[in-house]
Enzyme design. Structure first.
Site, mmCIF file in Angstrom:
data_model
loop_
_atom_site.group_PDB
_atom_site.id
_atom_site.type_symbol
_atom_site.label_atom_id
_atom_site.label_comp_id
_atom_site.label_asym_id
_atom_site.label_seq_id
_atom_site.Cartn_x
_atom_site.Cartn_y
_atom_site.Cartn_z
ATOM 1 N N ARG A 1 0.824 -1.218 0.000
ATOM 2 C CA ARG A 1 0.000 0.000 0.000
ATOM 3 C C ARG A 1 0.856 1.265 0.000
ATOM 4 O O ARG A 1 0.478 2.261 -0.608
ATOM 5 C CB ARG A 1 -0.932 -0.002 1.205
ATOM 6 C CG ARG A 1 -2.050 -0.992 1.014
ATOM 7 C CD ARG A 1 -3.110 -0.823 2.056
ATOM 8 N NE ARG A 1 -4.280 -1.603 1.699
ATOM 9 C CZ ARG A 1 -5.151 -2.079 2.573
ATOM 10 N NH1 ARG A 1 -4.990 -1.852 3.859
ATOM 11 N NH2 ARG A 1 -6.189 -2.770 2.169
ATOM 12 N N LYS B 1 -18.547 -13.996 2.501
ATOM 13 C CA LYS B 1 -19.808 -13.264 2.611
ATOM 14 C C LYS B 1 -20.508 -13.061 1.284
ATOM 15 O O LYS B 1 -19.871 -12.873 0.260
ATOM 16 C CB LYS B 1 -19.547 -11.899 3.246
ATOM 17 C CG LYS B 1 -19.292 -12.003 4.720
ATOM 18 C CD LYS B 1 -19.565 -10.670 5.380
ATOM 19 C CE LYS B 1 -19.422 -10.792 6.880
ATOM 20 N NZ LYS B 1 -19.242 -9.510 7.524
ATOM 21 N N GLY C 1 -8.543 -8.117 -0.559
ATOM 22 C CA GLY C 1 -7.341 -8.366 0.225
ATOM 23 C C GLY C 1 -6.956 -9.834 0.285
ATOM 24 O O GLY C 1 -5.799 -10.190 0.088
ATOM 25 N N GLY D 1 -13.591 -3.367 -0.493
ATOM 26 C CA GLY D 1 -14.978 -2.906 -0.481
ATOM 27 C C GLY D 1 -15.250 -1.829 -1.521
ATOM 28 O O GLY D 1 -16.317 -1.811 -2.139
HETATM 29 P P1 ADP Z 1 -11.446 -10.856 -0.451
HETATM 30 O O1 ADP Z 1 -10.701 -10.308 0.739
HETATM 31 O O2 ADP Z 1 -10.546 -11.354 -1.525
HETATM 32 O O3 ADP Z 1 -12.490 -9.890 -0.957
HETATM 33 P P2 ADP Z 1 -13.341 -12.198 1.215
HETATM 34 O O4 ADP Z 1 -12.903 -11.364 2.357
HETATM 35 O O5 ADP Z 1 -14.704 -11.981 0.656
HETATM 36 O O6 ADP Z 1 -12.255 -12.141 0.045
HETATM 37 O O7 ADP Z 1 -13.308 -13.728 1.646
HETATM 38 C C1 ADP Z 1 -12.150 -14.347 2.093
HETATM 39 C C2 ADP Z 1 -12.471 -15.412 3.072
HETATM 40 O O8 ADP Z 1 -13.399 -16.342 2.542
HETATM 41 C C3 ADP Z 1 -11.248 -16.209 3.446
HETATM 42 O O9 ADP Z 1 -10.957 -15.982 4.809
HETATM 43 C C4 ADP Z 1 -11.642 -17.656 3.175
HETATM 44 O O10 ADP Z 1 -11.216 -18.536 4.195
HETATM 45 C C5 ADP Z 1 -13.143 -17.574 3.146
HETATM 46 N N1 ADP Z 1 -13.748 -18.683 2.393
HETATM 47 C C6 ADP Z 1 -13.580 -19.049 1.122
HETATM 48 N N2 ADP Z 1 -14.258 -20.176 0.854
HETATM 49 C C7 ADP Z 1 -14.884 -20.550 1.995
HETATM 50 C C8 ADP Z 1 -15.709 -21.648 2.379
HETATM 51 N N3 ADP Z 1 -16.025 -22.601 1.523
HETATM 52 N N4 ADP Z 1 -16.143 -21.692 3.656
HETATM 53 C C9 ADP Z 1 -15.800 -20.727 4.540
HETATM 54 N N5 ADP Z 1 -15.028 -19.678 4.249
HETATM 55 C C10 ADP Z 1 -14.554 -19.593 2.992
HETATM 56 MG MG MG Z 2 -11.297 -10.081 2.846
#
Ligand code: ADP
Ligand code: MG
Length: 400
Positions: A40, A201, A356, A379
């Site tokens: 960053r 989520k 992230g 976000g």
């Molecule tokens: P990003 O930061 O890339 O936007 P998110 O924060 O939405 O991604 O999601 C990341 C999280 O999703 C990780 O901590 C990962 O462990 C979780 N995740 C991915 N697949 C699953 C699953 N099948 N069950 C529970 N958690 C999951």
């Molecule tokens: Mg995340």
């Protein structure tokens, strides 16, 4: 959408001017308060360099962590000021606050082309409240405002929105690049355009799917959203992560996609585990046979092949969210395979990765440099792709 760009400012308009720049220096620190990832900070360097070259007086401001309106010594920006000195080869004036008479006085010693870093903005509760008096106090330190913190552009805070009322405002190079890349995905992506979504989520991602339904050719869904979607189709998902209240929305989304002719791909098999730990016993099952007492922790081999085939046809790919619980090595296989597939598309497709955790997953296996663009804005990227107006961007638009 046309941003007021920093690059249009000439040397005459910058030389000797006090330019306050909102950056995103919200970096991870370990217990010894050492920076464990400086991406960053590095991303703000082009804007800083430009201002140094044009002999502005540069006043940087950022938040770090969640001090919730109080002074938290472990969340001071001192380690960041030191690191920035090293990266720029220049002394960085490290201030003890971000507003007030003493800050103002010290800043009078700042010479042309020099850099100062204000203390953590969120030590003042007024920052997140977008308080007009606090905004005005920040603005009084400078002649020009530049925003280069894309990660906070979806939040209306004093340093991202309020301040723009009081000063001529411009987008820094990082924000400009982020908006250009993401706008292209929304406006005229090279086809086929494949979107792959994972993560825990559903909230915040469903809007992205809805907004991209008539732009993408196919959407590959895994992680939390896939279980909601599978449940919406009447499948049993065991203990897999799910947000029930979204069932109806997901149902509508699937129908909408069908009508628009966008292909939605859901996992056809999963790796399941009885508990979420590195030594858990695992099993590969079909998507319609997730055992009642198990959690789907990763996509299965057949799904990996299915997703790979779709990705390999693409000319544009957007990926957000790991496809499994990648933090545990045993459950990282699917995510790694997606990362490898995207990296192999280097030169053949535009690949954009946002979020992230997705970026962390890529870095973990050393593939982030093979991706066309890493969108730092979590976000903010999702909100933008979901069709929302970002308050921090609105104030930087040409006709504002
Ligand atoms: P990003 O930061 O890339 O936007 P998110 O924060 O939405 O991604 O999601 C990341 C999280 O999703 C990780 O901590 C990962 O462990 C979780 N995740 C991915 N697949 C699953 C699953 N099948 N069950 C529970 N958690 C999951
Ligand atoms: Mg995340």
């Amino acid at each position: 959408m046309s941003l007021k760009s920093l690059k249009n400012l000439t040397r005459e308009s910058l030389k000797g001017k006090r330019v306050i720049v909102r950056v995103d220096f919200n970096v991870p620190l370990n217990k010894k308060l050492e920076i464990t990832n400086d991406v960053r900070i590095k991303r703000a360097i082009p804007t800083i360099d430009f201002l140094v070259e044009n002999k502005a007086k540069i006043i940087l401001m950022s938040h770090l962590g969640r001090p919730k309106g109080q002074i938290v010594n472990d969340l001071r920006l001192t380690p960041i000021a030191k690191h920035l000195s090293m990266l720029t080869g220049k002394t960085v004036m490290n201030l003890e606050d971000c507003i007030g008479a003493s800050v103002d006085k010290e800043l009078h010693n700042l010479r042309d082309g020099e850099i100062a870093l204000l203390e953590n903005l969120r030590f003042h509760k007024e920052e997140e409240k977008n308080d007009p008096i606090f905004s005005k106090q920040l603005s009084s330190l400078a002649d020009i405002y530049v925003d280069d913190a894309f990660g906070t552009a979806h939040r209306a805070h004093a340093s991202t929105v309020g301040i723009a009322k009081f000063l001529p405002s411009y987008a820094g190079f990082l924000i400009e690049k982020e908006i250009n890349v993401l706008s292209k995905l929304l406006k005229n992506p090279e086809k086929p355009f494949v979107v792959i979504l994972g993560g825990a989520k559903v909230t915040g991602k469903i809007e992205v799917v809805q907004n991209l339904i008539h732009k993408a050719d196919s959407i590959l869904i895994s992680g939390g959203m896939s279980f909601t979607a599978l449940k919406a189709r009447g499948f049993n998902v065991g203990n897999s992560i799910i947000e029930d209240y979204d069932l109806e929305i997901v149902r509508k989304m699937l129908k909408n996609a069908e009508e628009k002719g966008t292909k939605i791909f859901l996992p056809i098999d999963f790796l399941v585990a009885k508990n979420i730990s590195p030594d858990a016993e695992t099993e590969m099952v079909k998507a319609d046979s997730i055992p009642e007492d198990s959690t789907a922790v990763d996509i299965g081999e057949e799904t990996i092949s299915l997703f790979k085939n779709q990705l390999r046809k693409a000319k544009t790919i957007f990926w957000n969210g790991p496809v499994g619980i990648f933090e545990i090595d045993q459950f990282a296989h699917g995510t790694n395979q997606i990362a490898i597939t995207l990296a192999e598309m280097e030169g053949k497709a535009i690949t954009v990765v946002g979020g992230g955790d997705s970026i962390t997953a890529l870095e973990k296996i050393g593939l982030s440099s093979s991706i066309s663009y890493l969108s730092t804005g979590g976000g903010a990227s999702l909100d933008f792709l979901g069709g929302s107006k970002l308050p921090g961007i609105e104030v930087l638009l040409e006709d504002n």
